[in-house]
Design a protein around this motif. Structure first.
Motif, PDB file in Angstrom:
ATOM      1  N   LYS A 102       0.829  -1.213   0.000  1.00  0.00           N
ATOM      2  CA  LYS A 102       0.000   0.000   0.000  1.00  0.00           C
ATOM      3  C   LYS A 102       0.857   1.254   0.000  1.00  0.00           C
ATOM      4  N   ILE A 103       1.959   1.225   0.776  1.00  0.00           N
ATOM      5  CA  ILE A 103       2.857   2.395   0.815  1.00  0.00           C
ATOM      6  C   ILE A 103       3.461   2.632  -0.561  1.00  0.00           C
ATOM      7  N   LYS A 104       3.869   1.548  -1.207  1.00  0.00           N
ATOM      8  CA  LYS A 104       4.468   1.706  -2.537  1.00  0.00           C
ATOM      9  C   LYS A 104       3.431   2.207  -3.550  1.00  0.00           C
ATOM     10  N   MET A 105       2.179   1.801  -3.380  1.00  0.00           N
ATOM     11  CA  MET A 105       1.134   2.268  -4.302  1.00  0.00           C
ATOM     12  C   MET A 105       0.823   3.743  -4.101  1.00  0.00           C
ATOM     13  N   THR A 106       0.666   4.150  -2.864  1.00  0.00           N
ATOM     14  CA  THR A 106       0.240   5.533  -2.577  1.00  0.00           C
ATOM     15  C   THR A 106       1.409   6.502  -2.559  1.00  0.00           C
ATOM     16  N   GLY A 107       2.636   6.013  -2.431  1.00  0.00           N
ATOM     17  CA  GLY A 107       3.777   6.922  -2.295  1.00  0.00           C
ATOM     18  C   GLY A 107       4.009   7.745  -3.543  1.00  0.00           C
ATOM     19  N   THR A 108       3.642   7.307  -4.722  1.00  0.00           N
ATOM     20  CA  THR A 108       3.896   8.048  -5.964  1.00  0.00           C
ATOM     21  C   THR A 108       2.619   8.580  -6.585  1.00  0.00           C
ATOM     22  N   THR A 109       1.510   8.455  -5.860  1.00  0.00           N
ATOM     23  CA  THR A 109       0.251   8.932  -6.432  1.00  0.00           C
ATOM     24  C   THR A 109      -0.372  10.040  -5.592  1.00  0.00           C
ATOM     25  N   LYS A 110       0.396  10.621  -4.701  1.00  0.00           N
ATOM     26  CA  LYS A 110      -0.148  11.711  -3.892  1.00  0.00           C
ATOM     27  C   LYS A 110      -0.379  12.936  -4.766  1.00  0.00           C
ATOM     28  N   GLU A 111      -1.471  13.636  -4.447  1.00  0.00           N
ATOM     29  CA  GLU A 111      -1.851  14.784  -5.260  1.00  0.00           C
ATOM     30  C   GLU A 111      -0.811  15.895  -5.197  1.00  0.00           C
ATOM     31  N   SER A 112      -0.116  15.979  -4.036  1.00  0.00           N
ATOM     32  CA  SER A 112       0.879  17.059  -3.918  1.00  0.00           C
ATOM     33  C   SER A 112       2.003  16.875  -4.912  1.00  0.00           C
ATOM     34  N   LYS A 113       2.375  15.611  -5.182  1.00  0.00           N
ATOM     35  CA  LYS A 113       3.448  15.372  -6.152  1.00  0.00           C
ATOM     36  C   LYS A 113       2.991  15.678  -7.554  1.00  0.00           C
ATOM     37  N   LYS A 114       1.714  15.524  -7.810  1.00  0.00           N
ATOM     38  CA  LYS A 114       1.208  15.796  -9.143  1.00  0.00           C
ATOM     39  C   LYS A 114       1.230  17.289  -9.432  1.00  0.00           C
ATOM     40  N   PHE A 115       0.882  18.070  -8.432  1.00  0.00           N
ATOM     41  CA  PHE A 115       0.739  19.499  -8.660  1.00  0.00           C
ATOM     42  C   PHE A 115       2.013  20.276  -8.370  1.00  0.00           C
ATOM     43  N   LEU A 134      -6.638  -4.098  -0.505  1.00  0.00           N
ATOM     44  CA  LEU A 134      -5.706  -3.592  -1.514  1.00  0.00           C
ATOM     45  C   LEU A 134      -6.439  -3.228  -2.805  1.00  0.00           C
ATOM     46  N   ILE A 135      -7.403  -4.067  -3.175  1.00  0.00           N
ATOM     47  CA  ILE A 135      -8.191  -3.777  -4.380  1.00  0.00           C
ATOM     48  C   ILE A 135      -9.002  -2.500  -4.197  1.00  0.00           C
ATOM     49  N   ALA A 136      -9.568  -2.318  -2.993  1.00  0.00           N
ATOM     50  CA  ALA A 136     -10.332  -1.092  -2.729  1.00  0.00           C
ATOM     51  C   ALA A 136      -9.434   0.136  -2.808  1.00  0.00           C
ATOM     52  N   LEU A 137      -8.209   0.000  -2.306  1.00  0.00           N
ATOM     53  CA  LEU A 137      -7.270   1.133  -2.371  1.00  0.00           C
ATOM     54  C   LEU A 137      -6.924   1.444  -3.829  1.00  0.00           C
ATOM     55  N   GLY A 138      -6.615   0.402  -4.601  1.00  0.00           N
ATOM     56  CA  GLY A 138      -6.294   0.644  -6.006  1.00  0.00           C
ATOM     57  C   GLY A 138      -7.456   1.264  -6.750  1.00  0.00           C
ATOM     58  N   ASP A 139      -8.665   0.849  -6.436  1.00  0.00           N
ATOM     59  CA  ASP A 139      -9.827   1.431  -7.096  1.00  0.00           C
ATOM     60  C   ASP A 139     -10.038   2.877  -6.663  1.00  0.00           C
ATOM     61  N   LYS A 140      -9.702   3.172  -5.418  1.00  0.00           N
ATOM     62  CA  LYS A 140      -9.838   4.548  -4.938  1.00  0.00           C
ATOM     63  C   LYS A 140      -8.791   5.455  -5.584  1.00  0.00           C
ATOM     64  N   ILE A 141      -7.580   4.953  -5.763  1.00  0.00           N
ATOM     65  CA  ILE A 141      -6.528   5.743  -6.411  1.00  0.00           C
ATOM     66  C   ILE A 141      -6.928   6.082  -7.839  1.00  0.00           C
ATOM     67  N   ASP A 142      -7.372   5.077  -8.573  1.00  0.00           N
ATOM     68  CA  ASP A 142      -7.766   5.293  -9.972  1.00  0.00           C
ATOM     69  C   ASP A 142      -8.643   4.112 -10.349  1.00  0.00           C
ATOM     70  N   SER A 143      -9.894   4.405 -10.705  1.00  0.00           N
ATOM     71  CA  SER A 143     -10.799   3.294 -10.998  1.00  0.00           C
ATOM     72  C   SER A 143     -10.370   2.526 -12.240  1.00  0.00           C
ATOM     73  N   PHE A 144      -9.526   3.138 -13.088  1.00  0.00           N
ATOM     74  CA  PHE A 144      -9.010   2.387 -14.234  1.00  0.00           C
ATOM     75  C   PHE A 144      -8.084   1.263 -13.797  1.00  0.00           C
TER      76      PHE A 144
END
Length: 901
Positions: free
Chosen positions: A437-450, A604-614
């Motif tokens: 989960k840390i590896k999934m969310t560590g590079t998808t934070k909105e702050s890094k995007k903006f 984990l599946i719920a987290l991935g779906d929350k990050i991006d439903s694709f």
């Protein structure tokens, strides 16, 4: 009946040397009345043969024919049915029973009486007469066959008639003697009385001679009697001697009997001794446990390999001793009972030692594995349990021994193993999933995007999130920015477009990177879990000696109606299942040990779906592949059923993603002040299709994607028309034309086989609305001229000939020239220029259809021009009236206008 009897005797029996004695008219019982005759006959030649013949009248004439015959000796029973009442029925028992019904009771009785008399005379009462009146069974004189002369002529009739000698025929010897006598006497023929007197005299002489001979032999008789008396005396002396000899032999016999009995007892004693020795040797050989084995069971080292081997051999030897098949009576021997009790004590003692040692090993394994968790906490990998399994497999044979000898302790060890290992695996798996989960969310934070986007782009991104919702994000920011770029004002389009294009590129790259990384992490999670579960299941099967590949009735299989949108779950991960086989026991142990895998995977599946439903697309493909792989190994295994249950959740998330996209299509709102362009959900469908095609390439779940495509494309078609109908700034035909052109281009590029029909439909809609828009926008560029020729066509339609139209006052040549002068070339070019500006304002830049539309308008204008020229040529022939511009002028006007803009 008498006439019939004589006819039968003459026609049937006389040619066969037989005499008919009795006859009865009968028919078979219970069937159609087909009459026949039963006849009792005897042969005229010796030896006499008695038969019973069935005679039937021929169908072709009045003569009778012999149908079947039975020998009387084959008759076993005659059953008259009733000895008291009159009854015409009777049974004859030959090889089978024949049931008859006589024409009258009198005939039946006469026939049975005749059979009885024939039985008495020839068969000596071999036939049983049942239910026959005693009056019918009258005794006849017992006459033997020897006493009957050869030429007997006797008749046996029914009723009360007796057998009488009617005539005695002379035999050949008697006839020869009489002939010799008659030849010796001349008067034998001429004077019978004299011949008879002579014979009488000779008989008297012969009788006298016989008497004298008897009297002369009296002396010889007396001598013979004397000799007989002397012989009797000699016999008495011999008998006395034989009696003395018998007494002597009797004493010898008694002595021999005693010797024989003594020998028998000695032999019996030897036999018993041999058997006893055999029984003792059997018990000693099969129930004696070596001291080394006893010591190994009591004090053997269960930690070392040599000690384990010694204990295993000793346990096998003890099991053989305990399972020996005792012969009858052995269990009553005191020594056998004591030995069995000693074996039981050894078994109990060793079973306690083994269970205690293995429990300590389980506990120690939990501590040892806990110390290795720290080094795995930073990397996405599960600890390896192979060393622990390798050490425990040394005890596999002892576990098999414990299972067969003390199932209670075996079950206790199984439960303890599940308890210790379930806690250990729960810690390891939870830490493993936390790292994932840390590896999934560590590079998808909105702050890094903006962080790398300009301030204006960040604002646009926030607006995009407010439009789509943060938790229900279905696409990347590309589609949202495309949507907002369409809504930007016209005077600042170029500046905003360049800025948004930069934002699109950055956000899209981030989305692709995030999804790719998520795909790799999810694949790594499944790749780590799969060997872990398989290794543990294989170990459980080997260590606890459970068969995991036996065929079982009623095995729970994976329900895979995913194509229909449903997947039934096989069991609840925490609920125990009834143990119907060893395979079910393996599954229950795996469920207990890995009870946290399914919840953690769902989280984990719920987290991935929350990050991006694709992400549900990636998860559906990966999970389907792993389920397919697990089912090929064992369709009913824990891994297969667990992954199948998780696949249900993934499929539901995928369906939810599709439903959300369709709902967002329905909820889309367009700006009333700016032109529409390519609709956001059309661009989103393009992105979804491109992503799905790359993900589902060669995937097992292609059917799910095809169904999703069908739902999405229908939603796109419906909502494009809905938005086009609601559009106020942009004409409906422009919205339909641009968006269906974009859809057609997307489907043509991706070559999705299941959407071929929709691709053709999109092309048709694009073509239709392009034509409609061209006609609508072009309108009537030469309005007055068009109005004039409409009147001309109306007159022609009313029946006026075309060449006579010029004579009509309102449509003569002067009126035509006046209208044509109002449309010089300069005026036409100006009108086309205004039309080009209008079309340019309607169309969007993204689809780049301006030149296509302008070329279509040019073709339509030329078509109208040719139509007007044709009407002038037909209705005003020879007038010399022509338009003030040509087709080449139109082509030049359109080309120069397009180049100037």
């Amino acid at each position: 009946m008498t006439a019939i009897k004589h006819a039968l005797q003459r026609d049937i029996f006389t040619p066969n040397d037989e005499r008919l004695l009795s006859i009865v008219n009968v028919c078979k019982a219970g069937k159609k009345k087909k009459n026949c005759f039963l006849c009792a006959t005897v042969t005229t030649e010796r030896p006499v043969q008695v038969k019973m013949v069935k005679v039937k009248k021929s169908d072709k004439g009045d003569f009778y024919k012999r149908q079947i015959a039975w020998a009387l000796r084959d008759l076993a029973v005659v059953d008259a049915k009733d000895a008291i009442k009159e009854n015409p029925e009777f049974d004859l028992h030959f090889e089978k029973i024949y049931k008859w019904v006589a024409s009258s009771t009198a005939e039946k009785n006469a026939f049975i009486s005749c059979i009885w008399k024939l039985n008495q005379r020839y068969l000596r009462k071999k036939i049983d007469f049942v239910n026959v009146s005693s009056q019918l069974l009258e005794e006849l004189p017992k006459v033997t066959e020897e006493s009957v002369p050869s030429g007997e002529n006797q008749s046996v009739t029914g009723g009360d008639e007796e057998v009488v000698d009617v005539y005695q025929e002379l035999n050949a010897r008697e006839e020869q003697d009489i002939e010799i006598m008659m030849e010796g006497c001349e008067c034998a023929i001429s004077n019978a009385e004299a011949f008879a007197e002579r014979l009488s005299r000779e008989l008297q002489v012969l009788d006298g001679a016989n008497i004298q001979s008897i009297m002369a032999s009296e002396k010889q008789v007396n001598i013979l009697m004397k000799l007989l008396d002397e012989a009797l005396k000699e016999v008495d002396q011999i008998e006395l001697k034989l009696s003395s000899y018998e007494e002597m032999l009797q004493s010898v016999k008694e002595q021999m009997d005693q010797i024989s009995e003594s020998n028998h007892l000695i032999h019996l004693s030897n036999t018993n001794n041999v058997k006893l020795l055999s029984e003792i040797e059997f018990l000693v050989n099969h129930m004696d446990l070596a001291k080394g084995h006893i010591k190994a069971l009591q004090e053997g080292d269960l930690a070392s390999s040599r000690g384990i081997e010694a204990c295993t051999n000793a346990a096998d030897a003890l099991l053989q001793c305990m399972n020996v098949a005792l012969r009858p009576g052995h269990d009553m021997l005191l020594a056998v009972k004591q030995q069995q009790q000693r074996f039981s004590d050894l078994r109990e003692h060793f079973a306690r030692r083994l269970a205690s040692h293995l429990n300590n090993v389980f506990v120690q394994q939990g501590h040892d594995q806990s110390s290795t968790l720290a080094q795995h906490s930073v990397e996405l990998a599960l600890p390896n349990h192979h060393p622990f399994h390798r050490d425990l497999l040394r005890y596999a044979k002892l576990m098999e021994w414990l299972k067969s000898t003390d199932y209670g302790k075996y079950e206790g060890l199984t439960k303890n193993y599940m308890d210790y290992l379930s806690r250990l695996y729960e810690r390891e798996i939870k830490d493993f999933f936390e790292v994932a989960k840390i590896k999934m969310t560590g590079t998808t934070k909105e702050s890094k995007k903006f962080a790398t986007l300009p301030r204006k782009e960040s604002a646009v991104k926030q607006e995009t999130e407010s439009l789509h919702g943060s938790s229900g994000k279905l696409t990347g920011s590309t589609s949202s920015l495309n949507k907002l770029s369409v809504q930007s004002s016209g005077n600042r389009r170029s500046q905003s477009s360049s800025l948004l294009d930069m934002g699109n590129m950055s956000a899209s790259d981030l989305d692709v990177a995030d999804r790719t990384k998520f795909d790799k992490i999810f694949e790594q999670v499944l790749s780590e879990l799969e060997p872990l579960c398989l290794a543990e299941q294989d170990f459980i099967s080997k260590f606890f000696k459970l068969q995991q590949h036996q065929s079982m009735p009623g095995t729970m299989t994976e329900a895979e109606d995913v194509d229909g949108g449903t997947l039934s779950r096989q069991h609840n991960a925490g609920a125990p299942l009834p143990v119907s086989s060893e395979k079910d026991m393996i599954r229950q142990m795996m469920i207990k040990i890995f009870r946290c895998i399914e919840p953690e995977l769902n989280n984990l599946i719920a987290l991935g779906d929350k990050i991006d439903s694709f992400n549900s697309l990636y998860m559906l493909v990966k999970m389907s592949h792993h389920v397919w792989t697990a089912q090929n190994v064992d369709p009913a295994s824990f891994l297969s059923t667990t992954l199948g249950n998780v696949l249900v959740t993934v499929k539901r998330n995928f369906d939810k993603c599709i439903s959300n996209q369709i709902r967002q299509m329905e909820e889309v709102k367009i700006s009333k002040k700016s032109k529409v362009g390519i609709l956001p959900f059309v661009a989103e469908f393009e992105e979804f299709a491109g992503l799905a095609e790359s993900i589902f390439k060669n995937a097992e779940r292609r059917g799910d994607l095809d169904k999703a495509y069908t739902k999405l494309i229908r939603g796109v078609f419906v909502n494009v028309e809905k938005v086009a109908n609601e559009s106020q700034k942009t004409p409906r035909d422009v919205v339909m034309m641009e968006n269906f052109h974009h859809i057609f281009a997307t489907l043509s590029r991706l070559k999705i086989s299941c959407l071929e029909a929709e691709k053709k439909e999109a092309k048709q809609k694009y073509t239709d609305h392009l034509q409609s828009y061209v006609i609508y926008s072009l309108g009537q560029p030469l309005e007055k001229l068009n109005h004039f020729f409409e009147g001309v066509e109306a007159r022609v339609a009313q029946g006026i000939r075309e060449e006579e139209v010029s004579y009509q006052l309102a449509f003569n040549k002067q009126e035509l020239r006046k209208v044509i002068k109002e449309y010089p070339g300069k005026e036409v070019k100006k009108g086309l220029d205004n039309l080009y500006k209008k079309v340019d304002k309607h169309l969007c830049e993204e689809e780049n259809l301006l030149q296509v539309v302008w070329h279509s308008m040019q073709d339509e204008f030329i078509r109208q021009y040719k139509h007007f020229e044709g009407l002038i040529a037909r209705c005003y022939p020879g007038s010399g009236v022509t338009m003030e511009f040509t087709i080449q002028d139109i082509l030049d006007y359109c080309s120069s206008i397009a180049q100037s803009h």
